[in-house]
Design an enzyme around this catalytic site. Structure first.
Site, mmCIF file in Angstrom:
data_model
loop_
_atom_site.group_PDB
_atom_site.id
_atom_site.type_symbol
_atom_site.label_atom_id
_atom_site.label_comp_id
_atom_site.label_asym_id
_atom_site.label_seq_id
_atom_site.Cartn_x
_atom_site.Cartn_y
_atom_site.Cartn_z
ATOM 1 N N LYS A 79 2.899 -6.337 36.205
ATOM 2 C CA LYS A 79 2.790 -7.791 36.412
ATOM 3 C C LYS A 79 4.170 -8.356 36.745
ATOM 4 O O LYS A 79 5.176 -7.951 36.146
ATOM 5 C CB LYS A 79 2.234 -8.428 35.144
ATOM 6 C CG LYS A 79 1.917 -9.910 35.250
ATOM 7 C CD LYS A 79 1.290 -10.414 33.955
ATOM 8 C CE LYS A 79 0.925 -11.885 34.022
ATOM 9 N NZ LYS A 79 0.288 -12.374 32.767
ATOM 10 N N SER A 154 -3.979 -14.902 33.456
ATOM 11 C CA SER A 154 -3.013 -14.926 34.533
ATOM 12 C C SER A 154 -2.707 -13.539 35.118
ATOM 13 O O SER A 154 -2.181 -13.451 36.224
ATOM 14 C CB SER A 154 -1.711 -15.566 34.045
ATOM 15 O OG SER A 154 -1.130 -14.765 33.035
ATOM 16 N N SER A 178 -4.637 -13.695 28.850
ATOM 17 C CA SER A 178 -4.298 -13.272 30.211
ATOM 18 C C SER A 178 -4.422 -11.785 30.530
ATOM 19 O O SER A 178 -4.326 -11.408 31.695
ATOM 20 C CB SER A 178 -2.885 -13.722 30.551
ATOM 21 O OG SER A 178 -2.928 -15.055 30.976
HETATM 22 N N1 GLN Z 1 -5.042 -19.209 30.508
HETATM 23 C C1 GLN Z 1 -4.167 -19.451 29.410
HETATM 24 C C2 GLN Z 1 -3.103 -20.427 29.822
HETATM 25 O O1 GLN Z 1 -3.172 -20.917 30.900
HETATM 26 C C3 GLN Z 1 -3.563 -18.174 28.936
HETATM 27 C C4 GLN Z 1 -2.540 -17.642 29.851
HETATM 28 C C5 GLN Z 1 -1.907 -16.387 29.336
HETATM 29 O O2 GLN Z 1 -2.430 -15.705 28.466
HETATM 30 N N2 GLN Z 1 -0.733 -16.079 29.872
HETATM 31 O O3 GLN Z 1 -2.207 -20.730 29.117
#
Ligand code: GLN
Length: 484
Positions: A79, A154, A178
């Protein structure tokens, strides 16, 4: 069976026995990448051609090696918020578009010690804020099962790449879901370790008390294998814990007789798609047939998890992202009259809407007069969530829930409604709030779109998660299915 269809474990055995060369493996994935990457766009920086060169070097080295490490010569994607020395690490943000870290994250050092091969840096929502990769400053990654749908986020690029079979495994990061949510949407395995299990050194900080790096793989055994490599105390991350790292692969294949599985009634709510509910409850029944015991449990405070998360995570983000000021590193606006204008134009041009929204929310929640009403209160909710989980864990060994309320949504479907977007993490955020380990594994399909089920464990009990996840996986062949 082609090489690209094999798991890390299978590929590793072939390399160790010197039956297959790393270059043959990387070449097989490269062919697949050439066909599918243009359709799904999982990479911000695609290094699959360079990977082949590295693999050829590995071929030569292997000839004289006596001990071949487990991941030697195997391709893995990372990532793009995990620092890779000499390779651009953008966080899918204009702010870091040209940022090349001078150091490796600890997880990357550990993979390097194994002789892994980096295939590329995968797309994400800008600074990991989002659930669909639509917040990437560059492009949206497509779901390999349906190109009109999101891969989740994400870590959408990491999950889509593994789902499409262009790479056997990847690393993601999980602050509120994410790793698990995109794994569910792309039909792969995603493991968020206990907070403190894996070093965060070199992971670009979003919300430091919640962030954790973890593997995204096709099989549960591969997740165990990668966790073996990346877990452990790191002197460079004071929040990593000095807890012994067991051999996680020793939990693979163990029977699950007598294991108590909690089904929290608050996770099987009306908003849950009935098809998902059915698939997840069926999976629970199958585990029961294998000897596990199902117990209904209750986690009432988890209904406030999203609200509390969207105070705590933005608060930490507003502080962490203060460093992008156009001075230290990253983007700087080309034209400005004075220092203040340089700051504000840099941040205005460098960040997109969602990141700005989080910075404003967080700054507000932390400001004097509002701190007690929002931030402090959210922290109290966080403690309650943790205590409730720990109480339930007096009764059960693990907890089973859906990973997401529905399957992958259409691109554009939720972009105008942040609240709807936030709700796609309704079943995952409480796990981060309580610092627990969680895994998502495939448990069926709805209209040819993968469904994920989540298992939640006690702190540092990734072993039991992997054990139960594997017991389910071996009853099915989901990991052998690739999107057409
Ligand atoms: N979707 C969640 C957010 O927008 C979690 C994102 C994540 O785990 N990095 O914060």
């Amino acid at each position: 069976m082609s090489l690209w269809q094999k798991s890390l474990k299978e590929l590793s055995e072939l390399v160790k026995k010197k039956e297959v060369k790393p270059s043959e493996i990387v070449e097989s994935f490269l062919e697949r990448t050439k066909e599918f990457e243009p359709k799904i766009n999982s990479y911000v920086t695609d290094l699959s051609e360079e990977a082949l060169e590295k693999a050829k070097e590995a071929d030569e080295k292997i000839a004289s090696m006596e001990e071949i490490p487990l991941l030697f010569g195997l391709p893995i994607a990372i990532k793009d918020n995990i620092s890779t020395k000499g390779t651009r690490t953008t966080c899918s943000s204009k702010m870091l578009e040209n940022y090349v870290p001078p150091f490796d994250a600890t997880v990357i050092e550990k993979l390097n010690d194994q002789g892994y091969i980096l295939t590329g840096k995968t797309n994400l929502d800008e600074f990991a804020m989002g659930s669909s990769t639509e917040n990437s400053a560059f492009f949206t990654t497509k779901n390999p099962w349906d190109l009109e749908r999101v891969p989740g986020g994400s870590s959408g690029g990491s999950a889509a790449a593994v789902g499409a079979g262009i790479v056997p495994a990847s690393l993601g990061s999980d602050t509120g879901g994410s790793i698990r949510q995109p794994a569910a949407f792309c039909g792969v395995v995603g493991l968020k370790p206990t907070y403190g299990r894996v070093s965060r050194y070199g992971l670009v900080a979003f919300a430091s008390s919640l962030d954790q790096i973890g593997p995204i793989t096709r099989t549960v055994e591969d997740a165990a294998l990668l966790l073996n490599v990346i877990a452990g105390k790191d002197p460079k991350d004071s929040t990593s814990d000095d807890v012994p790292v067991p051999d996680y692969t020793s939990f693979i294949g163990k029977d699950i007789k007598g294991i108590k599985i909690g089904l929290p009634k608050e996770f099987f709510i009306e908003e849950l798609n009935p098809k998902i509910k059915e698939a997840v409850l069926n999976a629970a029944k199958e585990l029961e047939k294998e000897g596990a015991e199902l117990v209904e449990v209750s986690l009432p405070t988890t209904k406030y998890a999203i609200e509390a998360y969207y105070i705590i995570a933005p608060s930490e983000a507003s502080s962490n992202l203060a460093r992008y000021d156009g001075v230290r590193y990253g983007y700087r606006t080309p034209e400005y009259k004075n220092l203040e204008e340089m700051y504000s134009k840099t941040r205005d041009e460098g960040f997109r809407a969602e990141v700005k929204r989080r910075i404003m929310l967080g700054t507000f929640a932390l400001s004097s007069g509002y701190y007690d009403a929002y931030y402090l209160k959210a922290q109290k909710v966080r403690t309650l969530i943790y205590q409730e989980f720990m109480n339930v864990f007096k009764e059960v060994d693990i907890i089973l829930t859906p990973t997401t309320p529905d399957v992958a949504f259409k691109i554009g479907e939720k972009t105008d409604d942040p609240i709807q977007m936030y709700l796609s993490d309704i079943f995952t955020v409480s796990v981060n709030m309580a610092s627990l380990p969680g895994i998502s594994i495939p448990c069926g399909f709805k209209d040819n779109l993968p469904i994920g089920m989540q298992l939640i464990g006690k702190p540092y009990d990734e072993g039991t998660l992997l054990q139960v996840a594997h017991a389910y996986e071996r009853m099915h062949d989901y990991y052998k299915k690739f999107p057409a």
